[in-house]
Design an enzyme around this catalytic site. Structure first.
Site, mmCIF file in Angstrom:
data_model
loop_
_atom_site.group_PDB
_atom_site.id
_atom_site.type_symbol
_atom_site.label_atom_id
_atom_site.label_comp_id
_atom_site.label_asym_id
_atom_site.label_seq_id
_atom_site.Cartn_x
_atom_site.Cartn_y
_atom_site.Cartn_z
ATOM 1 C CD GLU A 266 13.326 19.294 -32.276
ATOM 2 O OE1 GLU A 266 13.390 18.138 -32.717
ATOM 3 O OE2 GLU A 266 13.788 19.631 -31.173
ATOM 4 C CD GLU B 249 10.226 19.748 -28.182
ATOM 5 O OE1 GLU B 249 11.299 19.116 -28.035
ATOM 6 O OE2 GLU B 249 9.518 19.644 -29.204
#
Ligand code: BGP
Length: 495
Positions: free
Chosen positions: A192, A387
């Site tokens: 991220e 995810e």
């Protein structure tokens, strides 16, 4: 009727991160990481994302003064994968996993980040993990940096704000690629990478009050630039050493809907989506998009970039785009009086048409298909969902055979709908999707609230929010459901 199935080599699996899962935080020669100073805020509203991730020097000093305190620093024990890895990998093998996403804790390999030589005990641990995965034919998907830079880099160099950290990172990369490249085909450089702007300490090792007097936004984007250069250098090295291996970027896919059909709300949604796309644009196209350079200029940010930086970024873009997706959110030009709710790493306007978890996150399977289509249309490169999951409070119940389980029907419902959305994106929208690793395949410590009680796994771990428990593992109802999904390559979704 042709049986509905996923592509034959679809990589079904699950994800974890060393800083939330491994434990053994000060064992085997491992040094302090920024995650070991991440304090749980059980007294803070779980939907107040910003408060949970504020870290100042006093917080780091407090944490370092209490190395024995696991109760307030749950990431130090995680799920104790460090001592349970053989059992855990056997459970993943029992589910028939094709892939397992994990990260390598940088401070287990270079305890202080700037050490001249690596910590052999740390290397040995991961070598054992990769050999164990190989026994079950599980392909490792390795995140090189997942919210766990060595604390010493933050205290001595201001971590990613310093250009030197690129060199320290490449020392780490060369060591793990040389040692583990034979086991690892899929690498992600930074988890991220866009999250640096939302939690600079967790992602960039930036301790805010060390930058008093500096332009904080400029500090963050300078640090981000160093990560972009490091990511490209890592991609270069991996391609040179293992030409068959693939390197992906990893994006927090925040999907926004305009709260109304007012054009200004639609514009707000488009702008907010570009607020994360700007990072994947940079790593996929190998250059800063014009609108990000415009932001630097309009905000008076002076980012130090060399010609060599820009050259290596252009030469070594990523091979695929991986991302996290949990929920969608609404935005409006004028949010006055509108109810907000939390989501992954942010708080936004609540969508009245979607359910919300206890942590405020709103499940939206259609939003996953929208996200897949958006990303594939934008980049025309393979995607990887690394995810996706639902955090739930759960209790163990007797399974009638003298053991215990969890009847996690909410997980099964969440995964079923999101996997169906994936299938539609592949079959109807032509999206090239390499695989799917749910978050998290085994219960672990949540990033935002540092809670074990926010349970995502197919496997229950007996540990509570204060670190009490046996750390025993228990198969949940979803364990058997996912096993069946994998063995039928997704066909069971349509039974
Ligand atoms: C993402 C992180 C993961 C994981 C996930 C779930 O931002 O990449 O590490 O934490 O969020 O969020 P949480 O753990 O806060 O429920």
């Amino acid at each position: 009727m042709i049986e509905k199935e996923f592509p034959k080599d679809f990589l079904w699996g699950g994800a974890t991160a060393a800083n939330q899962f491994e434990g053994g935080w000060n064992e085997g020669g491992k040094g302090w990481s920024v995650a070991d100073c991440a304090r749980s805020h059980l007294d803070v509203d779980v939907q107040d994302y910003a408060k949970q991730n504020e870290v100042l020097m006093k917080d780091v000093e407090e944490a370092m003064a209490h190395p024995e305190d696991l109760k307030h620093y749950p990431k130090r024990h995680g799920s104790d994968f460090y001592h349970h890895y053989k059992e855990d990998i056997a459970l993943l093998g029992e589910m028939g996993f094709k892939t397992f996403r994990m990260s390598i804790a940088w401070s287990r390999i270079y305890p202080n980040g700037d050490d001249a030589t690596p910590n052999e005990e740390g290397l040995k641990f991961y070598e054992d993990v990769f050999k164990e995965l190989k026994k079950y034919n599980i392909e490792p998907l390795v995140t090189i940096s997942h919210y766990e830079p060595p604390l010493n880099l933050a205290l001595k160099y201001d971590c990613w704000y310093s250009r030197q950290t690129i060199d320290f990172f490449m020392r780490f990369v060369k060591t793990i690629v040389d040692r583990f490249g034979q086991y690892v085909k899929y690498w992600l450089t930074f988890n991220e990478v866009d999250s640096m702007i939302r939690h600079p300490y967790t992602t960039g090792g930036l301790i805010k009050d060390r930058f008093n007097g500096k332009n904080w936004e400029e500090v963050i984007f300078q640090s981000m630039h160093h990560q972009f250069v490091a990511s490209a250098l890592a991609t270069k090295y991996i391609h040179e050493q293992f030409p068959e291996s693939k390197v992906g970027c990893m994006l927090t896919k925040l999907t926004y809907y305009p709260y109304s059909c007012k054009p200004e709300d639609q514009l707000e949604a488009q702008q907010r989506m570009r607020a994360t796309y700007c990072y994947s644009d940079t790593q996929v196209f190998g250059e800063y998009p014009a609108y990000l350079l415009a932001r630097f200029k309009n905000h008076g940010l002076h980012i130090q970039m060399t010609e060599e930086d820009l050259h290596v970024m252009k030469e070594y873009p990523v091979d695929f785009i991986s991302f996290s997706y949990y929920s969608s959110s609404c935005v409006a030009k004028n949010a006055e009086g509108l109810q907000t709710t939390a989501g992954n790493t942010q708080v936004a306007i609540k969508n009245p048409y979607l359910p919300a978890s206890e942590w405020g996150w709103q499940s939206d399977p259609i939003g996953l298909r929208i996200s897949l289509v958006d990303l594939y249309d934008r980049y025309r490169k393979p995607l990887f969902i690394v995810e996706n999951g639902l955090g739930e409070k759960e209790e163990l119940v007797s399974d009638g055979n003298g053991s215990y389980t969890v009847n996690d029907d909410a997980h099964i419902a969440y995964y079923k709908e999101h996997m169906k959305a994936m299938y539609e994106a592949i079959v109807e929208d032509g999206v090239e999707l390499l695989g799917y690793t749910s978050w998290a395949c085994i219960d672990l410590v949540s990033e935002s609230t540092k809670q074990m009680s926010k349970r995502y796994g197919f496997v229950y771990v007996d540990c509570d929010d204060e670190g009490n428990g046996t750390f025993k593992r228990y198969r949940k109802k979803s364990f058997y459901w996912y096993k069946h999904i994998i063995e039928t390559n997704g066909a069971a979704l349509f039974e």
